[in-house]
Design a protein around this motif. Structure first.
Motif, PDB file in Angstrom:
ATOM      1  N   ILE A 306       0.418  -1.142   0.206  1.00 56.02           N
ATOM      2  CA  ILE A 306      -0.014   0.031   0.158  1.00 56.02           C
ATOM      3  C   ILE A 306       0.475   1.141   0.580  1.00 56.02           C
ATOM      4  O   ILE A 306       0.950   2.338  -0.722  1.00 56.02           O
ATOM      5  CB  ILE A 306      -0.927   0.122   1.073  1.00 56.02           C
ATOM      6  CG1 ILE A 306      -2.166  -1.106   1.219  1.00 56.02           C
ATOM      7  CG2 ILE A 306      -1.612   0.974   1.157  1.00 56.02           C
ATOM      8  CD1 ILE A 306      -2.536  -1.535   0.055  1.00 56.02           C
ATOM      9  N   MET A 307       1.831   1.542   0.596  1.00 52.12           N
ATOM     10  CA  MET A 307       2.665   2.699   1.375  1.00 52.12           C
ATOM     11  C   MET A 307       3.264   2.354  -0.189  1.00 52.12           C
ATOM     12  O   MET A 307       3.391   3.541  -0.976  1.00 52.12           O
ATOM     13  CB  MET A 307       3.789   2.095   2.011  1.00 52.12           C
ATOM     14  CG  MET A 307       4.726   3.773   2.433  1.00 52.12           C
ATOM     15  SD  MET A 307       4.331   5.205   2.830  1.00 52.12           S
ATOM     16  CE  MET A 307       4.133   4.510   3.863  1.00 52.12           C
ATOM     17  N   GLN A 308       4.161   1.645  -0.969  1.00 48.76           N
ATOM     18  CA  GLN A 308       4.780   1.645  -2.373  1.00 48.76           C
ATOM     19  C   GLN A 308       3.650   2.729  -4.349  1.00 48.76           C
ATOM     20  O   GLN A 308       3.848   3.167  -4.492  1.00 48.76           O
ATOM     21  CB  GLN A 308       4.470  -0.005  -2.688  1.00 48.76           C
ATOM     22  CG  GLN A 308       6.805  -0.535  -2.024  1.00 48.76           C
ATOM     23  CD  GLN A 308       6.699  -2.029  -1.916  1.00 48.76           C
ATOM     24  OE1 GLN A 308       6.743  -1.905  -3.390  1.00 48.76           O
ATOM     25  NE2 GLN A 308       7.473  -1.975  -1.647  1.00 48.76           N
ATOM     26  N   ILE A 309       2.854   1.883  -3.384  1.00 47.56           N
ATOM     27  CA  ILE A 309       0.987   2.442  -4.981  1.00 47.56           C
ATOM     28  C   ILE A 309       1.542   4.157  -4.287  1.00 47.56           C
ATOM     29  O   ILE A 309       1.709   4.548  -5.502  1.00 47.56           O
ATOM     30  CB  ILE A 309      -0.077   1.358  -4.077  1.00 47.56           C
ATOM     31  CG1 ILE A 309       0.405   0.200  -4.776  1.00 47.56           C
ATOM     32  CG2 ILE A 309      -0.854   2.165  -5.097  1.00 47.56           C
ATOM     33  CD1 ILE A 309      -1.360  -0.903  -4.427  1.00 47.56           C
ATOM     34  N   TYR A 310       1.161   4.113  -2.956  1.00 49.25           N
ATOM     35  CA  TYR A 310       0.771   5.431  -2.802  1.00 49.25           C
ATOM     36  C   TYR A 310       1.886   6.624  -3.307  1.00 49.25           C
ATOM     37  O   TYR A 310       1.821   7.672  -3.856  1.00 49.25           O
ATOM     38  CB  TYR A 310      -0.397   5.582  -2.106  1.00 49.25           C
ATOM     39  CG  TYR A 310      -1.108   5.158  -2.091  1.00 49.25           C
ATOM     40  CD1 TYR A 310      -2.875   5.542  -3.268  1.00 49.25           C
ATOM     41  CD2 TYR A 310      -2.154   3.784  -1.363  1.00 49.25           C
ATOM     42  CE1 TYR A 310      -3.506   5.519  -3.601  1.00 49.25           C
ATOM     43  CE2 TYR A 310      -2.761   3.382  -2.195  1.00 49.25           C
ATOM     44  CZ  TYR A 310      -4.000   3.920  -2.179  1.00 49.25           C
ATOM     45  OH  TYR A 310      -4.954   2.746  -3.576  1.00 49.25           O
ATOM     46  N   LEU A 311       3.038   5.873  -2.651  1.00 42.11           N
ATOM     47  CA  LEU A 311       4.134   6.998  -2.409  1.00 42.11           C
ATOM     48  C   LEU A 311       4.764   6.825  -3.528  1.00 42.11           C
ATOM     49  O   LEU A 311       4.873   8.127  -4.204  1.00 42.11           O
ATOM     50  CB  LEU A 311       5.179   6.216  -1.282  1.00 42.11           C
ATOM     51  CG  LEU A 311       6.926   6.437  -1.911  1.00 42.11           C
ATOM     52  CD1 LEU A 311       6.121   7.748  -0.675  1.00 42.11           C
ATOM     53  CD2 LEU A 311       7.739   6.703  -0.379  1.00 42.11           C
ATOM     54  N   ILE A 312       4.985   5.894  -5.038  1.00 42.71           N
ATOM     55  CA  ILE A 312       5.179   5.798  -6.317  1.00 42.71           C
ATOM     56  C   ILE A 312       3.749   7.418  -6.624  1.00 42.71           C
ATOM     57  O   ILE A 312       4.788   7.882  -7.601  1.00 42.71           O
ATOM     58  CB  ILE A 312       4.639   4.694  -6.918  1.00 42.71           C
ATOM     59  CG1 ILE A 312       6.118   3.882  -6.785  1.00 42.71           C
ATOM     60  CG2 ILE A 312       4.743   4.833  -8.772  1.00 42.71           C
ATOM     61  CD1 ILE A 312       5.768   2.675  -6.889  1.00 42.71           C
ATOM     62  N   GLN A 313       2.799   7.246  -6.647  1.00 43.47           N
ATOM     63  CA  GLN A 313       1.995   8.402  -7.000  1.00 43.47           C
ATOM     64  C   GLN A 313       2.720   9.700  -7.047  1.00 43.47           C
ATOM     65  O   GLN A 313       2.460  10.524  -7.116  1.00 43.47           O
ATOM     66  CB  GLN A 313       0.907   7.814  -7.076  1.00 43.47           C
ATOM     67  CG  GLN A 313      -0.181   6.685  -7.229  1.00 43.47           C
ATOM     68  CD  GLN A 313      -1.601   6.439  -6.998  1.00 43.47           C
ATOM     69  OE1 GLN A 313      -2.629   7.670  -7.065  1.00 43.47           O
ATOM     70  NE2 GLN A 313      -2.007   5.092  -6.764  1.00 43.47           N
ATOM     71  N   VAL A 314       2.058   9.873  -5.912  1.00 47.88           N
ATOM     72  CA  VAL A 314       3.129  11.060  -4.845  1.00 47.88           C
ATOM     73  C   VAL A 314       3.890  11.316  -5.661  1.00 47.88           C
ATOM     74  O   VAL A 314       4.306  12.639  -6.197  1.00 47.88           O
ATOM     75  CB  VAL A 314       3.217  10.715  -3.434  1.00 47.88           C
ATOM     76  CG1 VAL A 314       3.575  12.348  -3.036  1.00 47.88           C
ATOM     77  CG2 VAL A 314       1.799  11.510  -2.442  1.00 47.88           C
ATOM     78  N   LEU A 315       5.133  10.423  -5.722  1.00 46.90           N
ATOM     79  CA  LEU A 315       5.958  10.965  -6.615  1.00 46.90           C
ATOM     80  C   LEU A 315       6.339  11.114  -7.145  1.00 46.90           C
ATOM     81  O   LEU A 315       7.119  12.180  -8.255  1.00 46.90           O
ATOM     82  CB  LEU A 315       7.595   9.504  -5.794  1.00 46.90           C
ATOM     83  CG  LEU A 315       7.982   9.608  -4.648  1.00 46.90           C
ATOM     84  CD1 LEU A 315       8.763   8.832  -4.468  1.00 46.90           C
ATOM     85  CD2 LEU A 315       8.653  10.668  -3.773  1.00 46.90           C
ATOM     86  N   LEU A 316       5.662  10.500  -8.795  1.00 42.56           N
ATOM     87  CA  LEU A 316       5.314  11.055  -9.500  1.00 42.56           C
ATOM     88  C   LEU A 316       4.587  12.301 -10.288  1.00 42.56           C
ATOM     89  O   LEU A 316       4.867  13.434 -11.384  1.00 42.56           O
ATOM     90  CB  LEU A 316       4.545  10.134 -10.907  1.00 42.56           C
ATOM     91  CG  LEU A 316       5.191   8.628 -10.999  1.00 42.56           C
ATOM     92  CD1 LEU A 316       4.054   7.664 -11.681  1.00 42.56           C
ATOM     93  CD2 LEU A 316       6.323   9.097 -11.455  1.00 42.56           C
ATOM     94  N   MET A 317       3.740  12.963  -9.189  1.00 43.13           N
ATOM     95  CA  MET A 317       2.963  13.534  -9.353  1.00 43.13           C
ATOM     96  C   MET A 317       4.283  15.019  -8.907  1.00 43.13           C
ATOM     97  O   MET A 317       4.239  16.344  -9.396  1.00 43.13           O
ATOM     98  CB  MET A 317       2.310  14.192  -8.269  1.00 43.13           C
ATOM     99  CG  MET A 317       1.089  13.283  -8.558  1.00 43.13           C
ATOM    100  SD  MET A 317       0.231  13.591 -10.390  1.00 43.13           S
ATOM    101  CE  MET A 317       0.949  12.422 -11.783  1.00 43.13           C
ATOM    102  N   ALA A 318       5.072  14.346  -7.714  1.00 39.82           N
ATOM    103  CA  ALA A 318       5.967  15.843  -7.629  1.00 39.82           C
ATOM    104  C   ALA A 318       6.982  16.423  -8.856  1.00 39.82           C
ATOM    105  O   ALA A 318       7.516  16.995  -8.668  1.00 39.82           O
ATOM    106  CB  ALA A 318       6.665  15.443  -6.033  1.00 39.82           C
TER     107      ALA A 318
END
Length: 842
Positions: A306-318
């Motif tokens: 779960i952490m990986q999925i949403y951290l990847i999303q955040v980092l892509l947006m960032a």
């Protein structure tokens, strides 16, 4: 790796429909990153432009300068063996109109030889420079005047001007001198003449404050390092100040670097404000993903997945927002190059420099992680069953993993360490970061305190006020976000405004009450008595003061060469070049002793000095220590017998170093004097003094203070823009926080309407909520901003503190206005929704 690949695929799929929810996230990161990258890029481009043109600013590869003496034949021969040498001399003088006109002006006079400029070229108004600039005409020597002097005295080519004892003809009007910024602070417009013209003026007398510069253009087979080594070996005890082309434009470079550092810190504050918006956006996004996260967990996904999925999303947006901000920062020097070129003596390098872009990117990444790991850790730790029951809300306590807290603290330490490491003035940076962290914590605590007070307040009779207070403390409220988002920007705005107010008040107050109206320079010994008597007999003139004046350079501290001594950077200016020196039998009344004793009346023993407490503090000096001062080629070692408190803000006659009355008395010196003049008689008095003593240079304090205020206004404008951008970042965060609670606001409005509330009642309740939040956020910002300004004014600038009521009033007005403006769209949509439809969808 398989787990990470799977997480990446799920992250990309979810982003296809979720990018619009990151709009505030993207805007906040883009704005903060763009500010830091732009300031860093522009600063580096300016300093690189200065470095590329350093040889032009210096006037050669090597420069030696000295006060009141010339190179000896042996010294000159040594220089000539390495290349081509050119001489320039500078002094201040009075320029007087002739032919029945009485106007006069202080002039920064420069005498040059036939090789000047050794590097670069002069530029003239309308390209009207003659082939022989300094040729006599009708028996009058030539003078080349600056455009500023031409405008001040309404002069044109061919007009006449008196300098010293001689009338000159204006041969040309110069608009650009390549080495002008090399001469430090300019108190007056400039003029150039030949050495023959200077000799004809009669301005050079014993004790005249003339500085000689010798510029050397090295031959191709001679290098700077080897030349400096050979020069040191040949003349180890020389009293000159040596600079090479790497020092050209050093003053401008220092100013630009310091201003850029401060603006970068303000930009970092904007990025921190944006970090709150990032956290809000991620929290709101994850709250809408409750069912998705629960499904992942039911199907066997672990918390790490779960952490990986949403951290990847955040980092892509960032990455998207950061890349856009870095791109803007990289091209900013090109976009503002022409504008800045009007204010700088050098064009921007207009190149791409990796360091400021890398730093801005690192700041953005660290702040993204710091502000997103917290809500991400919350989402991964909530059990699936609780998610399906929809029992999770913002008011529910969830246990955060200690590992994440340690990681966040480590990232904070890394961010602070990176900022301090790359800063030039590290202690100031540490204070700024400490103040920002303190403000952040206080604002966060203030937001929580406001919620508690709203909950515990007595139940008001007004339904609208009751609803407004309920909205402030109920679960899912935006109170903390509002206080944080607006607070930092408004603190910065309040602190800057109050600091500017106090500086302006100090300058204006001192100028009108304490500062002398005029400074008089180069009063000769044989003129002194007649000059002071003349001043004393003029109507409206009072408080005439005069002291001996000569120049010297501090070469050793406690027996150690000055360049080898480690001192506080704030005191380095005292060792940079020559300093004014004086001698006196009696202690100045406005210089109380802080240590030691003044020399006795009639003292005639070994050399003794009294130094300012500031010098003692920055150089670790105490009574009994010895310093060496080079005066006109002679090194004098004197014992420090007392320390004095010097108040530089009086703008009167003050000296860092004062000698006993005996040591310097045989040296050639002049006098400097000051006088106060009734404001309505200043112009008349100026003309009378200029007419009676044309060789005495007169400095108008009004003009000096006006120049100082203009500079402060320009600096203040740049800082104000940065503060405004920080507030803009806060508005984005505020808009995001209010948008996150929009659904709840629509539902509440529908329920209120069902219960009989009118649109007016609903509007009144929501407006009251935002007015209260704006008012409280403004009050907190006023308190912290005033505290910061007080610390700067009293602690750093050592000035009296004055509070300006209109600035807090403006702060509160801005806070309420922005809060209301951000909430009006949400209010309008909530009021427009139909209750039946809302309740069916709920």
């Amino acid at each position: 790796m398989d787990s990470l690949a799977t997480a990446f695929r799920f992250a990309i799929r979810e982003l296809r429909s979720g990018i619009r929810r990151f709009r505030i996230f993207l805007a906040c990161l883009f704005l903060g990153t763009a500010i830091i990258a732009s300031v860093g890029s522009v600063t580096v481009n300016i300093t690189e432009g200065l470095s590329q043109e350093a040889r032009l600013f210096l006037g050669g590869d090597i420069e030696v300068s000295m006060m009141q003496r010339e190179l000896t034949q042996d010294e000159k021969a040594f220089f000539e063996a390495y290349g081509t040498i050119s001489r320039v001399s500078t002094l201040r003088a009075m320029a007087h109109l002739v032919e029945g006109k009485e106007d006069s002006s202080l002039v920064e006079l420069k005498a040059v030889d036939e090789l000047y400029p050794l590097v670069g070229a002069l530029k003239f108004l309308d390209d009207d420079g003659p082939e022989n600039l300094y040729a006599e005409k009708d028996g009058h020597p030539a003078v080349v005047i600056s455009e500023a002097l031409a405008n001040r005295l309404d002069l044109g080519k061919g007009d006449r001007l008196k300098l010293g004892e001689t009338v000159y003809h204006v041969s040309a009007i110069v608009t650009y001198e390549p080495d002008r910024s090399n001469q430090g602070l300019q108190l007056a417009p400039g003029a150039l003449m030949s050495y023959a013209g200077l000799e004809a003026s009669g301005l050079i007398r014993p004790g005249s404050l003339i500085r000689n510069y010798y510029r050397l253009r090295l031959d191709e087979d001679n290098g700077i390092k080897q030349f400096k080594k050979d020069l040191k070996a040949a003349f180890p005890d020389a009293d000159w100040r040596l600079r090479d082309r790497g020092d050209g434009g050093a003053g401008i470079r220092r100013f630009v670097t310091r201003l850029g550092q401060f603006l970068s810190l303000v930009g970092l504050t904007a990025l921190l404000v944006g970090g709150v918006g990032v956290s809000n956006a991620v929290t709101a996004y994850l709250s809408g993903k409750t069912a998705t996260i629960a499904t992942f967990k039911i199907l066997g996904a672990r918390s790490g997945m779960i952490m990986q999925i949403y951290l990847i999303q955040v980092l892509l947006m960032a990455a998207m927002a950061t890349a856009a901000g870095l791109l803007l920062g990289a091209v900013m020097p090109v976009l503002v190059g022409d504008l800045l070129g009007r204010f700088l003596p050098v064009p921007l390098a207009a190149g791409f420099y990796f360091k400021p872009i890398l730093l801005a990117g690192l700041y953005s990444l660290l702040i993204t992680l710091i502000f997103t790991l917290w809500p991400l850790s919350r989402a991964q730790n909530v059990p699936a069953a609780r998610l399906f029951r929809q029992l999770v809300n913002k008011g529910e306590r969830v246990k955060y993993p200690k590992s994440f807290m340690v990681l966040i603290l480590g990232l904070l330490a890394m961010l602070a360490g990176l900022v301090v490491w790359q800063a030039e003035h590290r202690m100031i940076t540490v204070y700024f970061l400490g103040g920002t962290l303190f403000a952040f914590l206080v604002l966060y605590g203030a937001g929580g305190l406001i919620r508690i007070l709203a909950r515990r307040m007595p139940r008001p009779k007004s339904p609208a006020l009751r609803i407004a207070l309920g909205n402030i403390h109920r679960p899912g409220n935006a109170t903390v976000s509002v206080v944080l988002s607006l607070g930092l920007g408004l603190i910065l705005f309040t602190a800057i405004a109050l600091t500017e107010y106090n500086i302006t008040r100090e300058i204006d107050g001192r100028a009108s009450l304490e500062a002398p109206s005029y400074f008089f320079i180069d009063v000769q010994k044989n003129q002194h008595d007649a000059f002071t008597s003349f001043l004393g007999n003029l109507d409206g003139v009072s408080e005439v003061e005069s002291v001996p004046n000569l120049r010297g350079r501090i070469t050793h501290l406690k027996g150690v060469p000055a360049e080898e001594v480690e001192i506080d950077p704030e005191g380095r200016w005292m060792l940079r070049g020559d300093r004014g020196l004086t001698f006196a039998a009696k202690r100045p009344e406005n210089n109380p002793l802080s240590a030691g004793e003044w020399w006795p009346e009639g003292y005639s023993g070994p050399p003794q000095v009294s130094v300012s407490q500031e010098m003692a503090d920055t150089m670790s000096l105490a009574t009994g220590d010895k310093i060496t001062v080079n005066v006109l080629g002679r090194s004098i070692t004197a014992e420090i017998v007392s320390l004095r408190e010097v108040d530089w803000s009086t703008y009167g006659i003050n000296y860092v170093v004062m000698f006993d009355p005996n040591t310097l008395k045989p040296a050639p010196f002049t006098y400097v004097a000051t006088a106060k003049v009734a404001p309505d008689l200043e112009s008349e008095t100026f003309r009378a003094i200029a007419r009676e003593f044309p060789q005495v240079s007169i400095v108008r304090m009004k003009e000096v203070l006006s120049t100082l205020q203009d500079m402060l206004i320009k600096i203040g404008a740049a800082v104000d823009v940065m503060a405004g951008i920080t507030i803009l970042a806060g508005i984005l965060v505020l808009a995001g926080a209010i948008a996150a609670g929009h659904k709840r606001r629509v539902y509440d409005a529908a329920v209120l309407k069902i219960l009989g509330a009118t649109r007016k009642d609903v509007l009144k309740a929501y407006v009251l909520e935002f007015v209260i939040l704006g008012l409280l956020a403004g009050l907190v910002a006023i308190g912290l901003g005033s505290l910061a300004a007080w610390g700067i004014v009293t602690g750093i600038m050592n000035m009296a503190w004055h509070f300006a009521p209109d600035i807090p009033a403006l702060t509160i007005s801005v806070s309420i206005a922005f809060t209301l403006a951000s909430g009006m769209m949400s209010i309008w949509l909530a009021m427009s929704a139909r209750p039946a439809q809302v309740l069916r969808e709920a």
